[in-house]
Design a protein around this motif. Structure first.
Motif, PDB file in Angstrom:
ATOM      1  N   GLU A 276      42.074  27.721  11.102  1.00  0.00           N
ATOM      2  CA  GLU A 276      41.667  27.528   9.704  1.00  0.00           C
ATOM      3  C   GLU A 276      40.169  27.236   9.610  1.00  0.00           C
ATOM      4  OE1 GLU A 276      45.675  25.814   7.522  1.00  0.00           O
ATOM      5  OE2 GLU A 276      44.640  24.495   8.912  1.00  0.00           O
ATOM      6  N   LYS A 277      39.675  26.447  10.542  1.00  0.00           N
ATOM      7  CA  LYS A 277      38.232  26.144  10.534  1.00  0.00           C
ATOM      8  C   LYS A 277      37.413  27.428  10.723  1.00  0.00           C
ATOM      9  CE  LYS A 277      38.514  21.480  12.396  1.00  0.00           C
ATOM     10  NZ  LYS A 277      38.450  20.711  13.615  1.00  0.00           N
ATOM     11  N   ASN A 278      37.878  28.286  11.602  1.00  0.00           N
ATOM     12  CA  ASN A 278      37.158  29.552  11.839  1.00  0.00           C
ATOM     13  C   ASN A 278      37.185  30.434  10.595  1.00  0.00           C
ATOM     14  OD1 ASN A 278      36.556  28.854  14.412  1.00  0.00           O
ATOM     15  ND2 ASN A 278      38.307  29.915  15.326  1.00  0.00           N
ATOM     16  N   ALA A 279      38.320  30.455   9.908  1.00  0.00           N
ATOM     17  CA  ALA A 279      38.425  31.281   8.695  1.00  0.00           C
ATOM     18  C   ALA A 279      37.471  30.751   7.616  1.00  0.00           C
ATOM     19  CB  ALA A 279      39.858  31.277   8.179  1.00  0.00           C
ATOM     20  N   ILE A 280      37.360  29.429   7.520  1.00  0.00           N
ATOM     21  CA  ILE A 280      36.439  28.837   6.539  1.00  0.00           C
ATOM     22  C   ILE A 280      34.992  29.226   6.896  1.00  0.00           C
ATOM     23  CG2 ILE A 280      35.441  26.623   5.789  1.00  0.00           C
ATOM     24  CD1 ILE A 280      38.271  25.489   5.772  1.00  0.00           C
ATOM     25  N   ALA A 281      34.670  29.187   8.179  1.00  0.00           N
ATOM     26  CA  ALA A 281      33.298  29.544   8.605  1.00  0.00           C
ATOM     27  C   ALA A 281      32.984  30.982   8.201  1.00  0.00           C
ATOM     28  CB  ALA A 281      33.164  29.352  10.108  1.00  0.00           C
ATOM     29  N   LYS A 282      33.951  31.860   8.339  1.00  0.00           N
ATOM     30  CA  LYS A 282      33.730  33.269   7.959  1.00  0.00           C
ATOM     31  C   LYS A 282      33.573  33.395   6.448  1.00  0.00           C
ATOM     32  CE  LYS A 282      36.221  35.405  11.757  1.00  0.00           C
ATOM     33  NZ  LYS A 282      37.584  35.766  12.109  1.00  0.00           N
ATOM     34  N   ALA A 283      34.394  32.641   5.700  1.00  0.00           N
ATOM     35  CA  ALA A 283      34.302  32.692   4.229  1.00  0.00           C
ATOM     36  C   ALA A 283      32.921  32.211   3.770  1.00  0.00           C
ATOM     37  CB  ALA A 283      35.397  31.834   3.605  1.00  0.00           C
ATOM     38  N   VAL A 284      32.411  31.163   4.434  1.00  0.00           N
ATOM     39  CA  VAL A 284      31.089  30.632   4.059  1.00  0.00           C
ATOM     40  C   VAL A 284      30.012  31.681   4.304  1.00  0.00           C
ATOM     41  CG1 VAL A 284      29.325  28.917   4.678  1.00  0.00           C
ATOM     42  CG2 VAL A 284      31.701  28.207   4.425  1.00  0.00           C
ATOM     43  N   GLU A 285      30.108  32.328   5.446  1.00  0.00           N
ATOM     44  CA  GLU A 285      29.133  33.380   5.784  1.00  0.00           C
ATOM     45  C   GLU A 285      29.108  34.445   4.694  1.00  0.00           C
ATOM     46  OE1 GLU A 285      29.191  36.022   9.537  1.00  0.00           O
ATOM     47  OE2 GLU A 285      29.459  33.921  10.155  1.00  0.00           O
ATOM     48  N   GLU A 286      30.287  34.827   4.250  1.00  0.00           N
ATOM     49  CA  GLU A 286      30.411  35.857   3.222  1.00  0.00           C
ATOM     50  C   GLU A 286      29.882  35.341   1.879  1.00  0.00           C
ATOM     51  OE1 GLU A 286      31.409  38.864   4.067  1.00  0.00           O
ATOM     52  OE2 GLU A 286      31.113  39.551   2.001  1.00  0.00           O
ATOM     53  N   LEU A 287      30.230  34.088   1.574  1.00  0.00           N
ATOM     54  CA  LEU A 287      29.800  33.495   0.295  1.00  0.00           C
ATOM     55  C   LEU A 287      28.286  33.431   0.176  1.00  0.00           C
ATOM     56  CD1 LEU A 287      32.120  30.415  -0.265  1.00  0.00           C
ATOM     57  CD2 LEU A 287      31.706  32.245  -1.887  1.00  0.00           C
ATOM     58  N   LYS A 288      27.625  33.163   1.287  1.00  0.00           N
ATOM     59  CA  LYS A 288      26.163  32.992   1.257  1.00  0.00           C
ATOM     60  C   LYS A 288      25.467  34.301   0.903  1.00  0.00           C
ATOM     61  CE  LYS A 288      26.015  28.647   2.770  1.00  0.00           C
ATOM     62  NZ  LYS A 288      25.657  27.472   3.376  1.00  0.00           N
ATOM     63  N   ARG A 289      26.213  35.388   0.945  1.00  0.00           N
ATOM     64  CA  ARG A 289      25.610  36.671   0.561  1.00  0.00           C
ATOM     65  C   ARG A 289      25.551  36.833  -0.948  1.00  0.00           C
ATOM     66  NH1 ARG A 289      27.942  40.990   4.614  1.00  0.00           N
ATOM     67  NH2 ARG A 289      28.227  42.045   2.632  1.00  0.00           N
ATOM     68  N   PHE A 290      26.312  35.996  -1.676  1.00  0.00           N
ATOM     69  CA  PHE A 290      26.259  36.077  -3.141  1.00  0.00           C
ATOM     70  C   PHE A 290      25.096  35.244  -3.672  1.00  0.00           C
ATOM     71  CE2 PHE A 290      30.864  36.934  -2.738  1.00  0.00           C
ATOM     72  CZ  PHE A 290      30.907  38.110  -3.459  1.00  0.00           C
ATOM     73  N   PRO A 291      24.306  35.792  -4.573  1.00  0.00           N
ATOM     74  CA  PRO A 291      23.172  35.039  -5.109  1.00  0.00           C
ATOM     75  C   PRO A 291      23.603  34.103  -6.239  1.00  0.00           C
ATOM     76  CG  PRO A 291      23.180  37.227  -6.051  1.00  0.00           C
ATOM     77  CD  PRO A 291      24.406  37.128  -5.177  1.00  0.00           C
ATOM     78  N   THR A 292      24.448  33.126  -5.945  1.00  0.00           N
ATOM     79  CA  THR A 292      24.928  32.247  -7.017  1.00  0.00           C
ATOM     80  C   THR A 292      24.152  30.932  -7.071  1.00  0.00           C
ATOM     81  OG1 THR A 292      26.584  31.427  -5.515  1.00  0.00           O
ATOM     82  CG2 THR A 292      27.296  33.119  -7.054  1.00  0.00           C
ATOM     83  N   ILE A 293      24.293  30.227  -8.190  1.00  0.00           N
ATOM     84  CA  ILE A 293      23.607  28.945  -8.387  1.00  0.00           C
ATOM     85  C   ILE A 293      24.561  27.820  -8.006  1.00  0.00           C
ATOM     86  CG2 ILE A 293      22.557  27.428 -10.122  1.00  0.00           C
ATOM     87  CD1 ILE A 293      21.882  30.040 -11.707  1.00  0.00           C
ATOM     88  N   ALA A 294      24.072  26.895  -7.171  1.00  0.00           N
ATOM     89  CA  ALA A 294      24.957  25.868  -6.599  1.00  0.00           C
ATOM     90  C   ALA A 294      25.149  24.671  -7.536  1.00  0.00           C
ATOM     91  CB  ALA A 294      24.392  25.411  -5.261  1.00  0.00           C
ATOM     92  N   CYS A 295      25.497  24.943  -8.789  1.00  0.00           N
ATOM     93  CA  CYS A 295      25.705  23.863  -9.768  1.00  0.00           C
ATOM     94  C   CYS A 295      27.140  23.349  -9.651  1.00  0.00           C
ATOM     95  CB  CYS A 295      25.459  24.428 -11.169  1.00  0.00           C
ATOM     96  SG  CYS A 295      25.995  23.354 -12.500  1.00  0.00           S
ATOM     97  N   THR A 296      27.311  22.017  -9.629  1.00  0.00           N
ATOM     98  CA  THR A 296      28.657  21.442  -9.497  1.00  0.00           C
ATOM     99  C   THR A 296      29.256  21.045 -10.847  1.00  0.00           C
ATOM    100  OG1 THR A 296      27.798  19.218  -9.277  1.00  0.00           O
ATOM    101  CG2 THR A 296      28.121  20.452  -7.231  1.00  0.00           C
ATOM    102  N   LYS A 297      28.550  21.325 -11.918  1.00  0.00           N
ATOM    103  CA  LYS A 297      29.004  20.992 -13.283  1.00  0.00           C
ATOM    104  C   LYS A 297      29.177  19.486 -13.481  1.00  0.00           C
ATOM    105  CE  LYS A 297      31.715  25.171 -13.340  1.00  0.00           C
ATOM    106  NZ  LYS A 297      33.025  25.368 -12.748  1.00  0.00           N
ATOM    107  N   CYS A 298      28.351  18.701 -12.853  1.00  0.00           N
ATOM    108  CA  CYS A 298      28.459  17.241 -13.032  1.00  0.00           C
ATOM    109  C   CYS A 298      27.962  16.821 -14.420  1.00  0.00           C
ATOM    110  CB  CYS A 298      27.673  16.512 -11.947  1.00  0.00           C
ATOM    111  SG  CYS A 298      25.893  16.739 -12.096  1.00  0.00           S
ATOM    112  N   ARG A 299      27.127  17.647 -15.038  1.00  0.00           N
ATOM    113  CA  ARG A 299      26.633  17.476 -16.408  1.00  0.00           C
ATOM    114  C   ARG A 299      25.600  16.352 -16.567  1.00  0.00           C
ATOM    115  NH1 ARG A 299      29.480  20.832 -19.192  1.00  0.00           N
ATOM    116  NH2 ARG A 299      28.494  20.263 -21.145  1.00  0.00           N
ATOM    117  N   TYR A 300      25.076  15.825 -15.476  1.00  0.00           N
ATOM    118  CA  TYR A 300      24.061  14.775 -15.592  1.00  0.00           C
ATOM    119  C   TYR A 300      22.816  15.293 -16.329  1.00  0.00           C
ATOM    120  CZ  TYR A 300      26.700  12.033 -12.169  1.00  0.00           C
ATOM    121  OH  TYR A 300      27.679  11.324 -11.516  1.00  0.00           O
TER     122      TYR A 300
END
Ligand code: SF4
Ligand code: SF4
Length: 375
Positions: A276-300
């Motif tokens: 499972e840890k290895n699968a998460i590492a692969k998902a992260v690698e793939e996710l980093k290819r998306f140009p998204t904004i790392a907002c957590t919606k905390c609304r501060y």
């Protein structure tokens, strides 16, 4: 601290910052549903609740009183609350704010009490306002059982704070698998710093404001391949809970479905396997290819904006469009975000929002990208 750790029945805590609401206003907490969620949570053997002064536009604490405190014996649950040091203008305000919180929650003590959202400047502020002496006194009076802080800054600042203040019994950190190696959040480094100081960790934002519960097809495929029928959120929560020094993971649950999902894998918690840890590492690698904004919606960032720009909603529209393309759903999301509010193009670049952002996002620059995307 061992005492609190022993009292926490299971490694999942109920974060009360995204409670169910009626309609769209944060103040309109849906008591009926919140009560049902509390009943389910306690009946399944969980017992840790976390609130704070500003949550739900200052209505979360009162909802805790109505739905939890007035319906259950005080010994049946643990309650954590936090001091908003930015509202303390002079030392006497500490007591005023603290007593207000006890009253709002309808309790005579907090099991855990935290200095809220500490960073390099706020810890100095807390020192200057006499917060440490005040909390020692509250502990002696039995109004605080355990004293800690939530933290939003870099690992070197955390190291400094823990070195200077051995009186802290625990720290609350934002840890999720996506931000573990992030240079902006330094989740991994912060965790290692807490381990070095032998201080237990409470995790907040394990699902990164919900973003890790809705991954795009490619990154999600690595996790779905393992178990087709478990939720994506489960990997994020279990990732944080698998860390040895973590005593509880907070999840900001907004409906029964989310809660039942969380309960299904946290009732009898099982740490992540190597596979499972290895699968998460692969998902992260793939996710980093998306140009998204790392907002957590905390609304501060929202309340202080002079142009009333709904920054988290605009960032969500941007991310959804970047990941899934333009669709009626993303257009609807964007239109809703700008209805009666400022658009990204209305930003006057005052920077007030950036001073509040725990993710250290360059909001002004990012709003320019949003403006370009939506014209
Ligand atoms: S920089 Fe822009 S978005 Fe941020 S508070 Fe100022 S006007 Fe609002
Ligand atoms: S931009 Fe920053 S402060 Fe605003 S909601 Fe997102 S993470 Fe929170």
């Amino acid at each position: 601290m061992k005492e609190l750790q022993d009292k926490i029945s299971k490694k999942l805590g109920f974060g009360c910052m995204r409670l169910p609401v009626r309609g769209e206003e944060m103040e309109q907490i849906d008591d009926e549903l919140f009560c049902k969620m509390i009943d389910t949570f306690l009946a399944q053997g969980f017992n840790y609740f976390d609130t704070a002064y500003p949550y739900h536009k200052e209505c979360s604490e009162a909802a805790i009183k109505r739905c939890l405190v007035e319906r259950y014996d005080r010994e049946q649950f643990l309650l954590a609350d936090k001091m908003p040091i930015w509202l303390v203008k002079e030392p006497s305000d500490l007591n005023k704010v603290f007593e207000t919180q006890l009253k709002r929650c309808g309790v005579t003590y907090f099991d855990a009490y935290l200095l809220h959202a500490m960073n390099k400047d706020r810890i100095r502020d807390a020192e200057e306002k006499g917060a440490f002496a005040f909390f020692q006194q509250m502990k002696q009076e039995g109004k605080i059982r355990h004293f800690g802080f939530s933290f939003h800054d870099k690992a070197d600042v955390l190291d400094q704070i823990l070195t200077n203040h051995p009186e802290f019994e625990f720290v609350q950190l934002q840890i999720n698998y996506y931000d573990w190696d992030s240079e902006a959040v330094e989740a991994g480094k912060c965790y290692e710093t807490a381990v070095k100081h032998k201080i237990p960790v409470i995790v907040m934002e394990p699902v990164k404001g919900g973003t890790l519960a809705n991954l795009a097809e490619e990154p999600a495929s690595f996790l779905k391949e393992l178990h087709a029928d478990v939720s994506l959120a489960s990997y994020a929560v279990r990732y944080a809970a698998s860390l040895e020094n973590v005593i509880v993971v907070l999840s900001g649950m907004s409906d029964l479905e989310q809660m039942e999902d969380n309960i299904s894998y946290m009732r009898e918690f099982c740490p992540l396997s190597e596979k499972e840890k290895n699968a998460i590492a692969k998902a992260v690698e793939e996710l980093k290819r998306f140009p998204t904004i790392a907002c957590t919606k905390c609304r501060y960032c929202v309340d202080g904006c002079p142009k009333q720009i709904l920054i988290p909603e605009l960032f969500e529209s941007y991310n959804m469009t970047a990941q899934f393309g333009e669709s009626p759903a993303t257009t609807r999301l964007y239109r809703k975000a700008i209805k009666d509010r400022g658009t990204a193009a209305d930003c006057i670049r005052c920077g007030k929002c950036e001073a509040q952002c725990p993710q250290h996002l360059e909001i002004r620059k990012l709003l320019e990208q949003v403006s370009e995307m939506f014209g």
